[in-house]
Write an enzyme that holds these catalytic residues in place. Structure first.
Site, PDB file in Angstrom:
ATOM      1  CG  HIS A  19     -38.440  19.234  15.808  1.00 43.22           C
ATOM      2  ND1 HIS A  19     -38.237  20.140  16.413  1.00 43.22           N
ATOM      3  CD2 HIS A  19     -37.509  18.115  16.312  1.00 43.22           C
ATOM      4  CE1 HIS A  19     -37.027  19.784  17.799  1.00 43.22           C
ATOM      5  NE2 HIS A  19     -37.294  18.769  17.508  1.00 43.22           N
ATOM      6  CE  LYS A  43     -36.224  16.774  25.877  1.00 45.19           C
ATOM      7  NZ  LYS A  43     -36.295  16.809  24.706  1.00 45.19           N
ATOM      8  NE  ARG A  94     -30.886  13.950  17.354  1.00 49.50           N
ATOM      9  CZ  ARG A  94     -30.969  14.951  18.935  1.00 49.50           C
ATOM     10  NH1 ARG A  94     -30.829  16.611  18.348  1.00 49.50           N
ATOM     11  NH2 ARG A  94     -30.841  14.551  19.816  1.00 49.50           N
ATOM     12  CB  SER A 132     -34.241  21.918  20.284  1.00 46.00           C
ATOM     13  OG  SER A 132     -34.924  21.081  19.351  1.00 46.00           O
TER      14      SER A 132
END
Length: 170
Positions: A19, A43, A94, A132
Site C-alpha cells: 500500500h 473482509k 499485484r 493484508s
C-alpha cells in the site's frame, strides 16, 4: 489547469508495504492524493475504520508526503470520489487475478461517472505477494510479519492478535 485529485481507496486492514508503495507512486501523479479508508465487512476486518484511518495517517507522516490526506468513507466509490472532487482513481495491481477484478470495476465505475479515470499502478515486484488478508493470517498463526508491514503497524497487529488470541497454538 484543473487540480488533479486522486483517490486511492481500500480497507487498509492493515496498511502494508505494498500500500505504501502505491501511495508513494500515486502521490507523484496527482496534486492531491486522498487515501479513502472504506468499510468492507466481508473482509472480516481486524481493526475498526477509525483505527485503520489512524494507522494510515501515521504511515503517511512517516513517509513525509505533503500532498496526501486520509478520509474515511462508507459509500459507493464513485460517489465518494465525486464528493472529493477527484478526477482519478488510483488502483494497485499485484497479479493477473487483480487485473481481471479491477478491469471489471473500472468499467463499471466508468459507466457511473465517465469523467473520473482509473489509473492502475503495478506493484513493485518485491511487494507483489503482499496482501493484508495474508498478513493477518500469518500474524494470527504466530508468524513474522515484519517483511510486509512497517514496525509501527507490526506492533499494532501483534497487540491486536494478543488481545483476540493467537491460533494454531498446540
Amino acid at each position: 489547469m484543473n487540480e488533479r485529485i486522486g483517490v486511492y481507496p481500500g480497507t487498509f486492514d492493515p496498511i502494508t508495504r505494498g500500500h505504501r508503495d502505491i501511495i508513494r507512486r500515486g502521490a507523484k501523479l496527482v496534486d492531491t492524493l486522498i487515501i479513502g479508508v472504506t468499510t468492507n465487512p466481508s473482509k472480516n476486518p481486524m481493526f475498526t475504520p477509525e483505527e485503520r484511518m489512524e494507522m494510515v495517517k501515521k504511515e503517511l507522516a512517516d513517509m513525509g508526503l505533503d500532498n496526501t490526506e486520509v478520509v474515511g468513507f462508507d459509500a459507493l466509490l464513485m460517489k465518494f470520489a465525486k464528493k472529493q472532487n477527484a478526477n482519478v482513481i488510483v488502483r494497485g495491481l499485484r497479479a493477473v487475478a487483480d487485473f481481471e477484478y479491477e478491469y471489471q470495476m473500472a468499467g463499471m465505475n466508468q459507466q457511473i461517472d465517465a469523467d473520473i479515470e482509473t489509473v492502475f499502478l503495478m506493484a513493485d515486484v518485491s511487494l507483489q505477494p503482499i496482501a493484508s488478508k495474508l498478513v493477518k493470517e500469518i500474524a494470527l498463526y504466530g508468524g513474522d510479519i515484519s517483511p510486509f508491514v512497517s514496525p509501527a503497524v507490526k506492533a499494532q497487529v501483534e497487540a491486536r492478535v494478543e488481545k483476540i488470541g493467537r491460533r494454531g497454538d498446540y
